[in-house]
Design an enzyme around this catalytic site. Structure first.
Site, PDB file in Angstrom:
ATOM      1  N   GLU A 117       0.820  -1.235   0.000  1.00  0.00           N
ATOM      2  CA  GLU A 117       0.000   0.000   0.000  1.00  0.00           C
ATOM      3  C   GLU A 117       0.839   1.265   0.000  1.00  0.00           C
ATOM      4  O   GLU A 117       0.573   2.206   0.737  1.00  0.00           O
ATOM      5  CB  GLU A 117      -1.000  -0.046   1.172  1.00  0.00           C
ATOM      6  CG  GLU A 117      -1.934  -1.233   1.040  1.00  0.00           C
ATOM      7  CD  GLU A 117      -2.904  -1.428   2.199  1.00  0.00           C
ATOM      8  OE1 GLU A 117      -2.780  -0.726   3.208  1.00  0.00           O
ATOM      9  OE2 GLU A 117      -3.786  -2.289   2.072  1.00  0.00           O
ATOM     10  N   GLU A 131      -6.495  -9.592  -3.757  1.00  0.00           N
ATOM     11  CA  GLU A 131      -7.295  -9.639  -2.530  1.00  0.00           C
ATOM     12  C   GLU A 131      -8.780  -9.437  -2.831  1.00  0.00           C
ATOM     13  O   GLU A 131      -9.437  -8.584  -2.244  1.00  0.00           O
ATOM     14  CB  GLU A 131      -6.817  -8.550  -1.541  1.00  0.00           C
ATOM     15  CG  GLU A 131      -5.318  -8.583  -1.281  1.00  0.00           C
ATOM     16  CD  GLU A 131      -4.874  -7.635  -0.162  1.00  0.00           C
ATOM     17  OE1 GLU A 131      -5.722  -7.108   0.559  1.00  0.00           O
ATOM     18  OE2 GLU A 131      -3.650  -7.439  -0.033  1.00  0.00           O
TER      19      GLU A 131
END
Ligand SMILES: *[C@@H]1O[C@H](CO)[C@@H](O)[C@H](O)[C@H]1NC(C)=O
Length: 561
Positions: free
Chosen positions: A332, A434
């Site tokens: 991230e 994900e």
């Protein structure tokens, strides 16, 4: 004149036509610079001019204009260029944004970050900002687009702005099917000869795919997989050829206190997955979002911090390099910059990759982020980040797109394709890392998983798809995202739909009764077994096995009694 007027009125809203007036910024016309200074400059991205902005007193100030023709619920792609003229000292970079302000009839204003680019610096030159926004469903009074973000002491130049409607693509399914047929399958060309006394009509060839090549996987809760519910363990072993460690390899979870490192849980789980023929994505070495940095690391700085990070990377990559296929290196990193900020070095994220690549040159290294496909505010920024890593030759293999859709957010296939197309421009493989969709109604959830899977599997840049869990009891979003429900471990409607795609629709199984000596089967990539039956009875010594890849494959069979 009459015709021109009509065209002018009709053009806004037409697909492919920008709603921005004077988006080329060849003059100051249509651009509002109230409260700060704008001037035309020959510094430009396109055409001959750009607009130089200075004298701001608020970070949200920047050239703006009203957009005419924005429709309720409409989806719009936003693009623009910006170049910072000076940096803010003590900061490794600044956020630059194209924001949409929607004034509503009820007097409220809704601010949408249509396109954001983090850590911009003057040395970057022209920065391409790309994203999109969804207009509110009702009560739109007035819509404006703004450049904004940098500190007031930073001057900048803007150019080449557009806002274009994105129509939903009614042909998405046919287009996805065509891509699936082209990139996920190859031809198997059969040439059959018969011994005398055997007729074509007596022979049947069964073409059976025994294993798929494409990576379909799930996040795995390592404790449950090692010591928990055996149904959970068996489901993983039976239905997935890839897995990703959900939490057990994260730094703050492995090493909550300095030097007290739990290697056993993740490594035992990885070894067990491998023993079942399941390949592993390892997630993640470093996570730069502030709240995820281990408590004991936070006071560190300078060379002590660098040495600590280097040790973490070398240690965990060194121990896993022969066990895992992928590592998410710095999770991230469009949302968090803790290490770069602390070391006051914007390029330190490149160093992390260099260290990881040196520690395990054969492990494929990934960026991994959100708000890049399920939503679009950082899609363009991800493309730019991937290009920067690729050009720096630090060992980046691909980009992970997380794809956690919001509660009750339909995974719009048009939008998914647009976002994947943008990211694919970086020229590196994409993995869906994900995936989950959320709907309380298991039948709707089934439709939504199917739509998302078709959009991803039907995109040529996507190499693998990981669900972020499947069992309601071990899913971070619980039952509304699950494929398998409750203590009874019941495969629900969504689970049946996903398994039907993975194991029936996207696997090849053809029974071919001979009508000639040559025939062709277009099969999904993977391992195959070919069986030959004469008068309905198999001669097992004629069995053949092969692996079908991206090239066509020839099979010769001589049928004898
Ligand atoms: C099966 O095929 C093999 C190889 O061609 C042949 O030698 C054998 O006789 C066949 N067996 C039967 C039962 O037809």
């Amino acid at each position: 004149m009459w015709l021109a007027t009509v065209l002018f009125c009709v053009v806004p809203g037409v697909l492919g036509q920008s709603l921005v007036q004077n988006g080329d910024m060849e003059s100051l016309t249509h651009w509002d610079c109230g409260g700060f200074h704008c001037e035309l400059t020959t510094d430009h991205h396109s055409g001959h001019h750009g607009i130089k902005v200075s004298g701001r007193s608020q970070t949200w100030q920047g050239p703006s204009q009203t957009l005419h023709g924005i429709k309720a619920n409409g989806l719009y792609k936003v693009e623009g260029y910006i170049k910072l003229l000076n940096d803010q000292s003590g900061h490794i970079g600044q956020n630059v944004e194209l924001e949409i302000a929607v004034s509503l009839n009820n007097g409220k204003t809704s601010y949408l970050s249509a396109a954001t680019h983090p850590l911009a610096r003057s040395s970057d030159g022209w920065i391409h900002i790309t994203g999109d926004f969804n207009a509110p469903s009702q009560g739109i009074k007035d819509v404006r687009i703004y450049y904004q973000g940098p500190a007031t002491s930073t001057n900048f130049v803007t150019d080449s702005v557009s806002v274009t409607p994105v129509g939903s693509n009614p042909n998405w399914r046919a287009e996805s099917d065509a891509v699936i047929n082209r990139v996920r399958k190859s031809d198997i060309n059969f040439a059959v000869s018969l011994a005398s006394g055997i007729n074509l009509g007596q022979v049947e060839i069964d073409v059976i795919q025994t294993k798929k090549s494409f990576a379909f996987g799930t996040a795995v809760a390592c404790d449950e997989y090692l010591h928990g519910n055996t149904k959970y363990q068996n489901f993983i072993n039976q239905h997935f050829n890839w897995a990703v460690t959900e939490n057990a390899l994260k730094w703050d979870i492995m090493e909550p206190q300095k030097g007290h490192i739990n290697y056993q849980l993740p490594l035992d789980a990885i070894n067990k997955l491998r023993s079942h023929g399941i390949k592993v994505r390892a997630h993640n070495i470093i996570w730069s979002v502030d709240s995820t940095v281990p408590q004991w690391v936070r006071p560190l700085s300078g060379n002590t911090l660098k040495d600590t990070v280097k040790h973490r990377i070398q240690d965990i990559v060194g121990r896993t390099k022969n066990l895992v296929e992928h590592w998410d290196v710095n999770n991230e990193n469009l949302h968090g910059f803790w290490f770069q900020n602390k070391l006051n070095d914007r390029d330190y994220n490149l160093d992390m990759f260099r260290i990881a690549h040196q520690a395990g040159p054969n492990v494929k290294l990934f960026l991994n982020d959100y708000a890049v496909v399920a939503s679009g505010g950082l899609t363009g920024a991800y493309r730019e980040q991937a290009i920067r890593f690729k050009n720096a030759h630090v060992g980046l293999y691909g980009v992970g797109v997380q794809c956690h859709f919001q509660p009750n957010q339909y995974p719009d296939p048009t939008l998914i394709k647009q976002h994947l197309d943008t990211i694919a421009q970086a020229g590196v493989p994409i993995w869906v890392t994900e995936l989950d969709v959320i709907n309380d109604d298991a039948n709707k959830r089934a439709d939504w998983y199917e739509t998302a899977l078709r959009a991803f599997y039907g995109h040529p840049a996507v190499e693998g798809i990981m669900l972020w869990g499947f069992w309601s009891k071990r899913h971070w979003r619980g039952e509304p995202a699950a494929l398998v429900s409750g203590d009874s471990f019941t495969v629900n409607a969504a689970g049946n739909r996903v398994l039907d795609l993975l194991e029936k629709q996207w696997m090849t199984h053809v029974y071919h009764k001979l009508t000639g000596h040559n025939f062709k089967v277009r099969g999904f990539h993977g391992n195959y077994e070919v069986r030959v039956k004469i008068n309905g009875k198999e001669n097992t010594s004629l069995r053949q096995h092969f692996t079908l890849g991206s090239a066509s494959h020839a099979v010769h069979i001589h049928v004898t009694h």
